[in-house]
Design a protein around this motif. Structure first.
Motif, PDB file in Angstrom:
ATOM      1  N   THR A 387       0.821  -1.211   0.000  1.00  0.00           N
ATOM      2  CA  THR A 387       0.000   0.000   0.000  1.00  0.00           C
ATOM      3  C   THR A 387       0.855   1.261   0.000  1.00  0.00           C
ATOM      4  N   GLN A 396      -9.258   6.760   8.712  1.00  0.00           N
ATOM      5  CA  GLN A 396     -10.596   7.103   8.236  1.00  0.00           C
ATOM      6  C   GLN A 396     -10.561   8.350   7.353  1.00  0.00           C
ATOM      7  N   PRO A 399      -7.028   6.995   3.996  1.00  0.00           N
ATOM      8  CA  PRO A 399      -6.883   5.541   4.013  1.00  0.00           C
ATOM      9  C   PRO A 399      -5.651   5.060   3.254  1.00  0.00           C
ATOM     10  N   MET A 401      -3.999   2.592   0.546  1.00  0.00           N
ATOM     11  CA  MET A 401      -4.583   2.153  -0.722  1.00  0.00           C
ATOM     12  C   MET A 401      -3.626   1.217  -1.442  1.00  0.00           C
ATOM     13  N   ASP A 465      -9.443  -0.009  -5.307  1.00  0.00           N
ATOM     14  CA  ASP A 465      -9.347  -0.510  -3.930  1.00  0.00           C
ATOM     15  C   ASP A 465     -10.497   0.045  -3.086  1.00  0.00           C
ATOM     16  N   ASN A 467     -13.624   2.080  -1.787  1.00  0.00           N
ATOM     17  CA  ASN A 467     -13.945   3.507  -1.897  1.00  0.00           C
ATOM     18  C   ASN A 467     -12.838   4.376  -1.305  1.00  0.00           C
ATOM     19  N   HIS A 468     -11.637   3.805  -1.194  1.00  0.00           N
ATOM     20  CA  HIS A 468     -10.572   4.515  -0.501  1.00  0.00           C
ATOM     21  C   HIS A 468     -10.153   5.791  -1.230  1.00  0.00           C
ATOM     22  N   THR A 471     -12.709   8.445  -0.630  1.00  0.00           N
ATOM     23  CA  THR A 471     -12.566   8.984   0.725  1.00  0.00           C
ATOM     24  C   THR A 471     -11.428   9.992   0.797  1.00  0.00           C
TER      25      THR A 471
END
Length: 483
Positions: A387, A396, A399, A401, A465, A467-468, A471
């Motif tokens: 990632t 949160q 994030p 990814m 990946d 809804n990262h 977000t």
């Protein structure tokens, strides 16, 4: 005896002759003589000469040699030259369409004597109207957003100094005077934006403040033309030159997306942008072989982005050639001066790109929060099960990814001193590669608010990946930039 008498007679005659001469007398220097190759010019009406005239002359001296010449237009002030020909650019009396120039020239000999009867020529001139043109090769595309820049030129066969005034206008509006020593003007739409005929600001060259006059009849969201003409000292006016038709599109939002990659990449970002924003404008810089790229990044692009408060820029390191300047560079390099100005007025920007080891980032430091690249032998990769992760805030908000496939040849970035680490990557290091793993940085303004975010990886690789990515973009564009 007879011969001796002859000799004495000749001698006496010689003495008598000498006795009649004054001691120390000499023959005076004779002045030179001057001639023009033309004795007269018989031209009238339209056959009169323009103000640029070629003249030639010669001189002779009976008892020496000619060293130079003097010419005059009033028989009072004389100008020295050693030439025997020259091209003269005469000035026509202001307000006159025709004029007659008196020209005298006289030779000067080696003892400084001047021809007392200079050669004379009356030169009949007529004024030539100036020419004003819009540079078609540097003109904007058929559709522009917010700003359109035009390059122009005004010339006069009688000398550019005889041009007294240059005027431009839009559509059927009023003529506007512009400085004669400029060569660019930019039309910038005014807020609040609306459809119809309205005023638009004019910026001369790279000026930071608008011209004292504005265009009074620019059609917003509709077709326009601009016109140019020039006047000279005889008050002759040039033919009017006309631009091609172009549509001026105003902004519809305070958020601008700038695309520097193919349409399939935009197809990945578009649904996410539509979810995280209530409205946006899109500027595609590579569509139709770059037809809609600014030919003048400064001032055009600077004026465009100044109308927005937030930017999202996605691009890559591909180099493009500017058709006007010939410069070849990446889009981020072309954008850099305007982005620097955008930062100074409080603009907020999110940039995502891929950088290569040989990328020229010399111009980056003025605009973006990076100071260099991590260069090493070997190769750095990001595998599909690794990632990029945030070192700021919470997961949160920001994030981690994963890419949808292995990303090879990653080149991490070195942050600028006024920025902070944001995202790092779980790199796989091959063949001795070594170095830092920083791939995202951000810069705050003087009040501690996030103003710039820069990713050295293309974020569209992480769109699959969950809804990262949505977000992350929501947090940056709507929360971090919400000031």
């Amino acid at each position: 005896m007879k011969m001796r008498l002859i000799h004495w007679t000749l001698l006496l005659l010689a003495v008598a002759s000498l006795s009649h001469c004054k001691r120390g007398s000499f023959k005076e220097n004779q002045p030179p003589v001057t001639q023009l190759f033309l004795n007269e010019i018989n031209r009238v009406g339209e056959n009169r000469l323009n103000s640029t005239v070629f003249l030639s002359w010669f001189g002779s001296d009976p008892d020496g040699y000619v060293v130079g010449y003097e010419f005059s237009l009033d028989f009072e002030t004389w100008t020295y030259t050693t030439r025997t020909d020259s091209v003269f650019r005469f000035s026509i009396t202001a307000g006159n369409d025709t004029d007659d120039i008196n020209f005298w020239i006289r030779a000067v000999d080696n003892l400084g004597a001047r021809d007392p009867n200079p050669a004379f020529l009356k030169i009949p001139l007529r004024n030539t109207p100036p020419v004003a043109t819009i540079d078609r090769g540097a003109a904007p595309a058929d559709t522009v957003r917010i700003a359109a820049t035009f390059r122009w030129r005004a010339t006069d066969a009688d000398g550019d100094h005889t041009i007294t005034k240059v005027q431009i206008k839009a559509n059927d509006g009023d003529w506007v005077d512009v400085p004669r020593n400029s060569n660019l003007f930019t039309i910038v739409l005014r807020k609040p934006y609306q459809t119809g005929v309205h005023e638009a600001d004019i910026y001369i060259d790279n000026a930071r403040v608008p011209h004292v006059q504005a265009f009074d009849k620019i059609r917003y969201n509709d077709t326009n033309r601009v016109y140019i003409r020039a006047f000279d000292i005889a008050n002759s006016v040039s033919l009017v030159d006309t631009s091609e038709v172009f549509v001026m599109v105003p902004a519809s939002s305070d958020f601008l997306v700038i695309g520097g990659q193919p349409s399939n990449i935009w197809d990945i970002y578009r649904p996410i942008i539509e979810l995280v924003s209530t409205g946006y404008d899109y500027l595609d810089l590579i569509r139709n072989q770059g037809k809609y790229r600014p030919k003048f990044w400064n001032p055009t692009f600077r004026h465009v982005i100044a109308q927005y408060s937030r930017l999202f820029i996605f691009t890559d390191p591909t180099n493009y050639q500017n058709p006007v300047t010939g410069q070849s560079a990446s889009l981020l390099v072309f954008m850099a001066p305007a982005i620097a100005d955008f930062n100074n007025i409080g603009g907020k920007s999110l940039v995502t790109t891929t950088l290569t080891a040989n990328a020229d980032i010399t111009a980056f430091s003025i605009a973006y929060p990076i100071d260099g690249l991590v260069i090493s032998g070997g190769q750095a990769r990001l595998t599909a099960d690794s990632t990029i992760f945030s070192v700021q805030g919470t997961p949160q908000q920001y994030p981690a990814m994963k890419p949808q496939f292995v990303l090879t040849g990653l080149v991490p970035i070195v942050r600028s001193p006024d920025s902070e680490p944001f995202y790092r990557a779980q790199l796989t290091k091959l063949q001795g590669w070594q170095g830092d793993n920083l791939v995202g940085v951000r810069r705050r303004n003087g009040q501690g608010q996030v103003q710039q975010v820069f990713f050295g990886v293309n974020l569209h690789h992480f769109a699959m990946d969950g809804n990262h990515l949505q977000t992350l973009l929501h947090q940056i564009l709507n929360n971090d930039f919400n000031w």
